[in-house]
Motif scaffolding. Structure first.
Motif: not given
Length: 797
Positions: A658-660, A395-397, A642-643, A210-213
């Protein structure tokens, strides 16, 4: 102990005149053993059906199991004179290509040996001696249900309803109607209980996506992948996990020319079946490889600029949320502007052990192949860094424009928002509002004050009481599947902590040994239910009661109804329905709530046996991408983030915005590697669902429990094929035969999950149970499990 039930009456011991019962009773002497030899079991199963019985008229019933298994395979039970004579499965002619129901797998074909196993529990029994010794005496059902009612009331009145806890029970979670659901109904009607949240299977990725979408469900239906040119299976192993009907579609895609790349430390059966390329990497380093892939994609100008500009937030410095300082964007991170470290493939190679050129090739293939799907399994997110790994796939997608398009895949949690379920049991409201992560339960037993909101407590500032009563119905998570078994059993052995434990199961599992009251449950063949799929499946199947239970076995609902009567709430609890009537109620209620589906009546379902929720192909986030003006993402910005400003505001280095990549505790960069230089992972074998069916002799022969080790690591330890080895760390020791194979990468060892813990007199596990080695450490964001992150050493026993 605080209860004194009556002694066993001689009149209850009885003699059995039914020949099959006599035979099975003889096997009951082995109740303290985790399993019996296949020779004994095979001899027993052959003796159950005489040739004359086999020649009698046979009835075939289509049904399915209700274990925690995604397939809900079509199991055909052959019956003669009330006895199961064999198992078959659906013919190929019965295949529906839009929503294919799976043929029975090796587990399904072996159900008869499981149901008729002589070591199945037969009578309600009360513990004698110390908790955990596995010593019990037979009591009556009336004594058992009276004792449960008394303890539920005493503990609720003394400590409050939050002292009562219903543990994870995956042995029945594949059904719409189950004992654990009805137990919670009874607890709610009598004051409430302490609830838990999280799926041990995929809780971390469901919390991260959910933190992306903005939502967790990010999967498409598999029929949308028919024209996909490249699929990257990242830690995804459906061939062995039996993950719904996934393999049907993957097989068709393979035949149509789809290229498959498998990223996994182990050359799994999925890799054997599909992979054009296998890329092994060290566990917990997934983010480093993903970072390097993104570096290649961005610096080589392979990213989808139009997609990024229109739909995302946080890609570069020109597109950041307000209130964030400079150099926090994805581009700033990848190019080293933020921290001085450029995330090149050479940087990642040192961490992951994947050659830099392989990382470049994978990044280029993924970015330039349109469409492409990076599908991540649930194994990688069961690490301490699982949330980051799950979100990095999103993020890659995103930067390759594979979100919201047919043939792409959005990454993250693969659940489908449009998937349909049965209505289920409507639960009375639980008066206890506080809930804990399933990973908090041991803390809540030991000292409830340690479970705070920052530790995973929800809907309350504090817990009012420790857990004092535990129900474990068809669940082996109480001990066997719980991480750090040795720590867990010390807590359970202390009777001043949990005062009363009820276990209901088919076998004396390692968890059931810690029960104060042990109840003999029915198998799925001996009760009514509705089987439901998970993953990307969307259908249900009638699971009919096809045989009568032997001895004094009773379904959980039957004895719970008796407990409800003794607590004065039977009318509200049962609503006058028996088990079959509840299943009929669920079917009819679903018909009411889903009139558009044209669902069968319960009477019709008993004829057609299944219903397929047919629907148009579903592409996750398609409307958000094609019409963002009217369908913004449900993130704060309305875009793909993304961020994540929400994560940034937490200011937790374990949860980067950024989930790195962040080096993992007990990962390959931990100093502990000097003492324990090998990473251990587990996988779900094809022969059991979690720990269910461990006792099945046929399936023990299919895949004996072994430790996989690379030839290089074996040679360094002077280990040869067939040796028995000890796997150990500071938490425990397990001892199993070794399998030396190049199918596991150097620096990593692997065992099948779900083996039953079997300690010897010195406390050394002889069952190959990895959970004597795993940690109770929780993930930073979800407060979820990190079973897969652990370091060990291996030596010849």
């Amino acid at each position: 102990m605080k209860y004194k039930p009556n002694e066993t009456r001689e009149s209850e011991k009885g003699d059995f005149t039914v020949n099959r019962r006599r035979l099975l009773q003889a096997g009951g002497a082995l109740i303290a053993l985790p399993f019996i030899s296949s020779k004994i079991a095979n001899a027993t199963s052959k003796a159950l059906v005489s040739p004359s019985v086999a020649r009698r008229e046979e009835r075939i019933v289509q049904t399915c199991s209700t274990f925690d298994c995604g397939g809900k395979c079509d199991v055909r039970v052959h019956l003669s004179q009330g006895t199961v004579t064999r198992i078959s499965t659906r013919p190929d002619s019965a295949l529906d290509e839009q929503m294919p129901v799976m043929r029975a797998c090796v587990r399904g074909r072996a159900y008869r040996q499981f149901v008729y196993h002589p070591n199945r529990l037969k009578y309600p029994m009360l513990r004698v001696g110390k908790r955990g010794e596995g010593k019990f005496k037979r009591i009556s059902w009336d004594e058992a249900t009276t004792l449960i009612a008394e303890q539920m009331k005493r503990i609720g009145d003394t400590y409050g309803p939050a002292a009562r806890f219903a543990h994870v029970a995956t042995g029945v979670s594949g059904g719409s109607f189950s004992g654990d659901k009805m137990l919670k109904r009874l607890l709610n009607l009598t004051g409430g209980y302490l609830g838990y949240y999280h799926s041990v299977s995929m809780g971390n990725t469901a919390a991260a996506t959910p933190y992306t979408y903005g939502v967790a469900a990010s999967g498409s239906s598999l029929d949308t992948l028919s024209e996909t040119k490249l699929v990257i299976l990242w830690g995804h192993n459906p061939t062995e996990t039996i993950f719904g009907h996934t393999n049907y579609f993957y097989k068709k895609m393979k035949e149509n020319g789809t290229r498959f790349i498998v990223v996994d430390p182990r050359y799994s059966d999925t890799a054997t079946s599909y992979a054009d390329q296998w890329i092994p990497l060290l566990p917990t380093t997934d983010n480093a490889m993903m970072d390097a892939m993104m570096y290649v994609i961005v610096t080589e100008n392979l990213h989808d600029k139009a997609f990024i500009e229109r739909h995302t937030l946080g890609f570069d410095e020109q597109n950041m949320p307000e209130g964030v300082p400079a150099n926090e964007s994805l581009v700033a991170y990848l190019t080293g502007v933020k921290d001085g470290v450029v995330k090149t493939p050479e940087w990642a190679e040192k961490i992951t052990k994947v050659p830099a050129q392989t990382i470049r090739q994978l990044a280029r293939d993924y970015a330039t192949t349109k469409p492409a799907a990076l599908i991540q399994g649930w194994g990688p997110q069961r690490h301490i860094c699982g949330e980051r790994t799950a979100r990095a796939s999103t993020l890659l997608a995103t930067i390759t424009g594979n979100v919201g398009v047919k043939g792409g895949w959005a990454g993250g949690y693969g659940g489908i928002a449009s998937r349909k379920f049965m209505t289920g049991i409507v639960q009375p409201q639980n008066p206890v509002k506080a809930t804990i992560s399933i990973m908090n339960w041991m803390q809540a037993v030991e000292d409830a004050s340690k479970v705070r909101p920052e530790d995973g407590l929800k809907n309350a500032d504090k817990l009012d009481t420790n857990i004092k009563m535990i129900f474990s119905l068809a669940g082996n998570y109480l001990a066997n599947q719980n991480p750090d078994i040795n720590k867990t059993i010390k807590l359970l052995e202390d009777e001043s902590k949990v005062e009363f434990i009820v276990a209901s199961d088919l076998f004396l599992t390692p968890s059931a040994k810690y029960a104060d009251l042990l109840l003999p449950e029915t198998s799925f063949m001996e009760r009514w239910n509705i089987g439901e799929t998970w993953g990307t499946g969307s259908y249900f199947m009638l699971s009919e009661k096809v045989i009568e239970p032997d001895f004094e076995r009773r379904s959980d609902y039957e004895w719970l109804r008796e407990v409800a009567a003794k607590m004065g709430v039977e009318a509200a609890f049962s609503e006058g329905r028996d088990e079959k009537q509840w299943v009929e109620y669920i079917v009819e209620q679903t018909r009411v709530t889903r009139p558009e589906e044209n669902l069968p009546t319960f009477e019709q379902l008993q004829v057609q046996r299944q219903h397929l929720f047919k629907s148009a192909p579903h592409v996750a986030f398609e409307k958000n991408i094609t019409d963002p003006q009217n369908n913004p993402f449900t993130t704060p910005s309305g875009k793909i983030e993304i961020f994540s400003k929400r994560l940034y505001d937490m200011q937790n280095p374990e949860i980067p915005a950024l989930s790195h990549y962040v080096p993992a505790t007990e990962g390959p960069e931990d100093k502990l590697i000097e003492k324990y230089p090998l990473q251990l992972i587990t996988w779900k074998g094809k022969h059991r669902a979690n720990s269910t069916q461990y006792a099945n002799p046929w399936l023990q022969e299919v895949e004996p429990q072994t430790l996989w080790i690379n030839p290089q690591d074996a040679k360094n330890r002077q280990i040869v094929q067939g040796d028995e080895v000890q796997i150990y760390n500071d938490r425990g020791v397990s001892r199993v035969p070794v399998e030396i194979t190049s199918r596991i990468m150097p620096g990593v060892v692997a065992m099948r999950s779900g083996a039953w813990w079997n300690p010897d007199k010195d406390g050394v596990d002889r069952g190959g149970c990895a959970n004597v080695l795993t940690s109770t450490r929780m993930t930073a964001l979800a407060k979820g499990n990190s079973h897969q992150t652990l370091l060990v050493e291996v030596k010849k026993a």
